[in-house]
Structures are given as C-alpha cells and as structure tokens.
Design a protein around this motif. Structure first.
Motif, PDB file in Angstrom:
ATOM      1  N   TYR A  10       0.835  -1.203   0.000  1.00  0.00           N
ATOM      2  CA  TYR A  10       0.000   0.000   0.000  1.00  0.00           C
ATOM      3  C   TYR A  10       0.873   1.258   0.000  1.00  0.00           C
ATOM      4  CZ  TYR A  10      -4.223   2.735   1.024  1.00  0.00           C
ATOM      5  OH  TYR A  10      -5.273   3.616   0.960  1.00  0.00           O
ATOM      6  N   CYS A  11       1.922   1.252   0.795  1.00  0.00           N
ATOM      7  CA  CYS A  11       2.845   2.396   0.829  1.00  0.00           C
ATOM      8  C   CYS A  11       3.616   2.520  -0.486  1.00  0.00           C
ATOM      9  CB  CYS A  11       3.790   2.282   2.018  1.00  0.00           C
ATOM     10  SG  CYS A  11       2.989   2.584   3.615  1.00  0.00           S
ATOM     11  N   LEU A  12       3.965   1.405  -1.092  1.00  0.00           N
ATOM     12  CA  LEU A  12       4.629   1.452  -2.401  1.00  0.00           C
ATOM     13  C   LEU A  12       3.685   2.020  -3.462  1.00  0.00           C
ATOM     14  CD1 LEU A  12       6.635  -1.909  -2.410  1.00  0.00           C
ATOM     15  CD2 LEU A  12       7.557   0.423  -2.266  1.00  0.00           C
ATOM     16  N   LEU A  13       2.413   1.665  -3.387  1.00  0.00           N
ATOM     17  CA  LEU A  13       1.422   2.237  -4.297  1.00  0.00           C
ATOM     18  C   LEU A  13       1.338   3.749  -4.089  1.00  0.00           C
ATOM     19  CD1 LEU A  13      -0.854   1.977  -6.402  1.00  0.00           C
ATOM     20  CD2 LEU A  13      -2.421   1.490  -4.489  1.00  0.00           C
ATOM     21  N   PHE A  14       1.332   4.180  -2.844  1.00  0.00           N
ATOM     22  CA  PHE A  14       1.306   5.605  -2.511  1.00  0.00           C
ATOM     23  C   PHE A  14       2.505   6.305  -3.149  1.00  0.00           C
ATOM     24  CE2 PHE A  14       2.161   9.347  -0.073  1.00  0.00           C
ATOM     25  CZ  PHE A  14       0.949   9.802   0.401  1.00  0.00           C
ATOM     26  N   THR A  15       3.688   5.731  -2.970  1.00  0.00           N
ATOM     27  CA  THR A  15       4.915   6.302  -3.541  1.00  0.00           C
ATOM     28  C   THR A  15       4.822   6.350  -5.059  1.00  0.00           C
ATOM     29  OG1 THR A  15       6.183   5.406  -1.692  1.00  0.00           O
ATOM     30  CG2 THR A  15       7.440   6.091  -3.634  1.00  0.00           C
ATOM     31  N   GLY A  16       4.328   5.286  -5.660  1.00  0.00           N
ATOM     32  CA  GLY A  16       4.171   5.246  -7.109  1.00  0.00           C
ATOM     33  C   GLY A  16       3.222   6.315  -7.615  1.00  0.00           C
ATOM     34  N   MET A  17       2.179   6.577  -6.863  1.00  0.00           N
ATOM     35  CA  MET A  17       1.231   7.623  -7.253  1.00  0.00           C
ATOM     36  C   MET A  17       1.888   9.009  -7.204  1.00  0.00           C
ATOM     37  SD  MET A  17      -1.704   6.237  -8.078  1.00  0.00           S
ATOM     38  CE  MET A  17      -2.760   7.672  -8.055  1.00  0.00           C
ATOM     39  N   VAL A  18       2.702   9.258  -6.177  1.00  0.00           N
ATOM     40  CA  VAL A  18       3.408  10.543  -6.089  1.00  0.00           C
ATOM     41  C   VAL A  18       4.402  10.656  -7.241  1.00  0.00           C
ATOM     42  CG1 VAL A  18       4.978  11.964  -4.703  1.00  0.00           C
ATOM     43  CG2 VAL A  18       3.075  10.750  -3.600  1.00  0.00           C
ATOM     44  N   LYS A  19       5.125   9.586  -7.513  1.00  0.00           N
ATOM     45  CA  LYS A  19       6.081   9.585  -8.627  1.00  0.00           C
ATOM     46  C   LYS A  19       5.360   9.844  -9.952  1.00  0.00           C
ATOM     47  CE  LYS A  19      10.168   8.927 -10.387  1.00  0.00           C
ATOM     48  NZ  LYS A  19      10.957  10.131 -10.538  1.00  0.00           N
ATOM     49  N   PHE A  20       4.198   9.242 -10.111  1.00  0.00           N
ATOM     50  CA  PHE A  20       3.383   9.464 -11.307  1.00  0.00           C
ATOM     51  C   PHE A  20       2.992  10.937 -11.433  1.00  0.00           C
ATOM     52  CE2 PHE A  20      -0.901   9.754 -13.225  1.00  0.00           C
ATOM     53  CZ  PHE A  20      -0.623   9.249 -14.494  1.00  0.00           C
ATOM     54  N   ALA A  21       2.663  11.565 -10.316  1.00  0.00           N
ATOM     55  CA  ALA A  21       2.245  12.971 -10.324  1.00  0.00           C
ATOM     56  C   ALA A  21       3.336  13.893 -10.851  1.00  0.00           C
ATOM     57  CB  ALA A  21       1.834  13.411  -8.921  1.00  0.00           C
ATOM     58  N   VAL A  22       4.586  13.524 -10.626  1.00  0.00           N
ATOM     59  CA  VAL A  22       5.702  14.399 -11.019  1.00  0.00           C
ATOM     60  C   VAL A  22       6.523  13.786 -12.151  1.00  0.00           C
ATOM     61  CG1 VAL A  22       5.819  15.565  -8.795  1.00  0.00           C
ATOM     62  CG2 VAL A  22       7.177  13.502  -9.158  1.00  0.00           C
ATOM     63  N   ARG A  23       5.880  12.984 -12.964  1.00  0.00           N
ATOM     64  CA  ARG A  23       6.592  12.304 -14.051  1.00  0.00           C
ATOM     65  C   ARG A  23       7.218  13.278 -15.044  1.00  0.00           C
ATOM     66  NH1 ARG A  23       1.366  12.188 -14.406  1.00  0.00           N
ATOM     67  NH2 ARG A  23       0.238  12.581 -16.341  1.00  0.00           N
ATOM     68  N   GLY A  24       6.674  14.475 -15.175  1.00  0.00           N
ATOM     69  CA  GLY A  24       7.232  15.484 -16.075  1.00  0.00           C
ATOM     70  C   GLY A  24       8.175  16.442 -15.372  1.00  0.00           C
ATOM     71  N   GLY A  25       8.439  16.204 -14.100  1.00  0.00           N
ATOM     72  CA  GLY A  25       9.294  17.074 -13.303  1.00  0.00           C
ATOM     73  C   GLY A  25       8.558  17.557 -12.067  1.00  0.00           C
TER      74      GLY A  25
END
Length: 160
Positions: A10-25
């Motif tokens: 669940y925490c890895l999913l959370f991290t992945g979602m944040v990473k997705f949010a800033v995929r363009g920088g």
C-alpha cells in the motif's frame, strides 16, 4: 505477516502515485508545495495558476480513487473481512500508516533530501515542513482517519 506485506504494498502504491504525479518534473506537483513556493514559481513563469489547479484536481481525484479502491480490495477481497470491527481496525491501520509514511518517508526524507524537488528560482524558500509542522499536520490527520476508517469499513461491508 500478510498485513505487513499488504501495508508495504500500500505504501509502495502511494509512492508510485506521487512519482506518477511528477513524471514530467517536480513542477508538475507544485500543488504539493507551500504557498510561498507556489507563488514564486508562478511569478517567475514556471507555470500558471490554472495549470496548477487543473493538475491538482486531476491528480487528487485519481489518487483518492486508486488508494480507496486498493484499500477496499485489500480488506474486502484479499482479507475477506465481513465484520465492521475488523474492517474498521484494518482500515485504520492502513490509513494511519499511510499518513505517517507520507509525513516522514515522502515529505521529510524523499522530498527533503532529493534535489529533484528543488524548483529553479525557489532555492531560497523552504519547501519541506519543519518537524513541528509535520507532527501537527499528521496528528490532525490521525484524528480525521479515525472517522475515515469507519467510512472505509462501511464501504467494505456494503460492497463485499
């Protein structure tokens, strides 16, 4: 042991979602930053308020939907919980760990120590909360999740 693995996922999913949010920088996640950083970024032309608002709305809608769906699936489908008390306690566990994971691991460690998050032209502005600010915010959210867990538990029983 299974709950520990589920919380980690669940925490890895959370991290992945944040990473997705800033995929363009990092600028794509400007809505995560304190108001003074947002104002500076807009004033120096890194983005505009409409873009920030649109990205925030899109991401937060997706984020809430994905994290809620994952939590419902874990508790209702994977764990096959069928009583309110167990569903509530599991939801509370996941939500509280996510809350503190966000404050400590995401905000204080990842954002606080990774140059990726420093926006050009805002280097002189603090963009990570102090420990005191973070503890206050997480304490308030801890109380909110006590109620939020009841909503999740109710949804688990309704859906599954």
């Amino acid at each position: 042991m299974v709950l520990i693995i589920q919380v980690i996922l669940y925490c890895l999913l959370f991290t992945g979602m944040v990473k997705f949010a800033v995929r363009g920088g990092a600028i794509d996640g400007l809505y995560f930053y304190p108001k003074p950083v947002q104002e500076r970024a807009v004033s120096i032309g890194l983005t505009d308020w409409d873009t920030v608002g649109r990205k925030r709305k899109r991401f937060m809608t997706l984020f809430v939907a994905v994290m809620l769906a994952a939590l419902l699936l874990i508790i209702g489908l994977w764990n096959k919980v069928s009583d309110f008390k167990t569903a509530y306690l599991q939801a509370l566990l996941f939500l509280e760990i996510m809350n503190w994971y966000d404050g400590i691991v995401i905000d204080k460690i990842w954002v606080g120590y990774n140059k990726f998050w420093i926006l050009p032209g805002t280097e002189d502005l603090p963009f990570v909360q102090t420990w005191g600010q973070m503890l206050k915010k997480r304490g308030i959210l801890t109380l909110i999740w006590v109620l939020g867990a009841a909503v999740v538990a109710g949804l688990v029983l309704l859906i599954f």
